[in-house]
Enzyme design. Structure first.
Site, PDB file in Angstrom:
ATOM      1  N   HIS A  76      55.301  43.751  45.103  1.00 34.10           N
ATOM      2  CA  HIS A  76      56.030  42.549  44.716  1.00 34.10           C
ATOM      3  C   HIS A  76      57.317  42.931  43.987  1.00 34.10           C
ATOM      4  O   HIS A  76      57.297  43.839  43.158  1.00 34.10           O
ATOM      5  CB  HIS A  76      55.173  41.689  43.779  1.00 34.10           C
ATOM      6  CG  HIS A  76      53.952  41.154  44.430  1.00 34.10           C
ATOM      7  ND1 HIS A  76      52.794  41.885  44.547  1.00 34.10           N
ATOM      8  CD2 HIS A  76      53.705  39.961  45.018  1.00 34.10           C
ATOM      9  CE1 HIS A  76      51.880  41.163  45.170  1.00 34.10           C
ATOM     10  NE2 HIS A  76      52.405  39.994  45.470  1.00 34.10           N
ATOM     11  N   ASP A 109      67.836  67.629  43.044  1.00 31.24           N
ATOM     12  CA  ASP A 109      69.119  67.506  43.740  1.00 31.24           C
ATOM     13  C   ASP A 109      70.247  68.171  42.962  1.00 31.24           C
ATOM     14  O   ASP A 109      71.077  68.873  43.543  1.00 31.24           O
ATOM     15  CB  ASP A 109      69.447  66.034  43.983  1.00 31.24           C
ATOM     16  CG  ASP A 109      70.799  65.863  44.652  1.00 31.24           C
ATOM     17  OD1 ASP A 109      70.989  66.427  45.748  1.00 31.24           O
ATOM     18  OD2 ASP A 109      71.671  65.187  44.076  1.00 31.24           O
TER      19      ASP A 109
END
Length: 163
Positions: free
Chosen positions: A78, A129
């Site tokens: 949700h 990263d």
């Protein structure tokens, strides 16, 4: 079909859980992830000397941004209105690693566990990263829910978190 999986209907079909009848309560979740680095990589990270810049600040922002987008990337989750999201770091030089703790909160009728887990994972991915130019064999591990509170199921603490 009788199933204890909340995202399956009586015939075993995938469905989004209807939380409309649930009571709105304060919901809190804390998750963790651990990033293992070489000592030289951790030293560069702490000195803010990596080519991509301030790793921990970017990881914090990335984790918080991810928490806010979970309803868009995890099927059947949700969309939530978070009241709080934070990323905290615990740096260890021996062994060289960064423990990430993500905390999410809302007042609503469904929990925020996925938001905390995705926030911790994303913060870890941002660290990877930003460090991969100097180290490719970074290990991301121990992604898990540490604590949740609120709702019908009450409180949960990871077994080794019990006091």
């Amino acid at each position: 079909m009788n199933s204890s999986f909340s995202h399956l209907d009586g015939q075993g079909n995938v469905t989004m859980v209807d939380v409309g009848g649930k009571q709105a309560t304060e919901r809190v979740a804390i998750a963790e992830a651990v990033v293992e680095l070489r000592p030289a990589t951790l030293e560069l990270l702490l000195k803010v000397a990596l080519p991509k810049g301030d790793v921990l600040t970017c990881a914090k922002i990335g984790g918080i941004m991810a928490a806010k987008r979970v309803g868009e990337i995890i099927p059947l989750c949700h969309p939530l209105s978070l009241t709080y999201a934070d990323i905290r770091f615990e740096v260890s030089e021996a062994p060289p690693r960064i423990r990430i703790e993500a905390e999410t909160r809302t007042v609503g009728n469904t929990g925020v566990e996925m938001e905390a887990i995705v926030a911790a994972q994303t913060a870890a991915a941002v660290i990877y990263d930003m460090c991969k130019a100097v180290q490719r064999d970074i290990i991301i591990s121990r992604v898990r829910l540490l604590h949740k509170r609120g709702g019908k199921s009450g409180e949960f603490n990871a077994p080794d978190m019990e006091e």
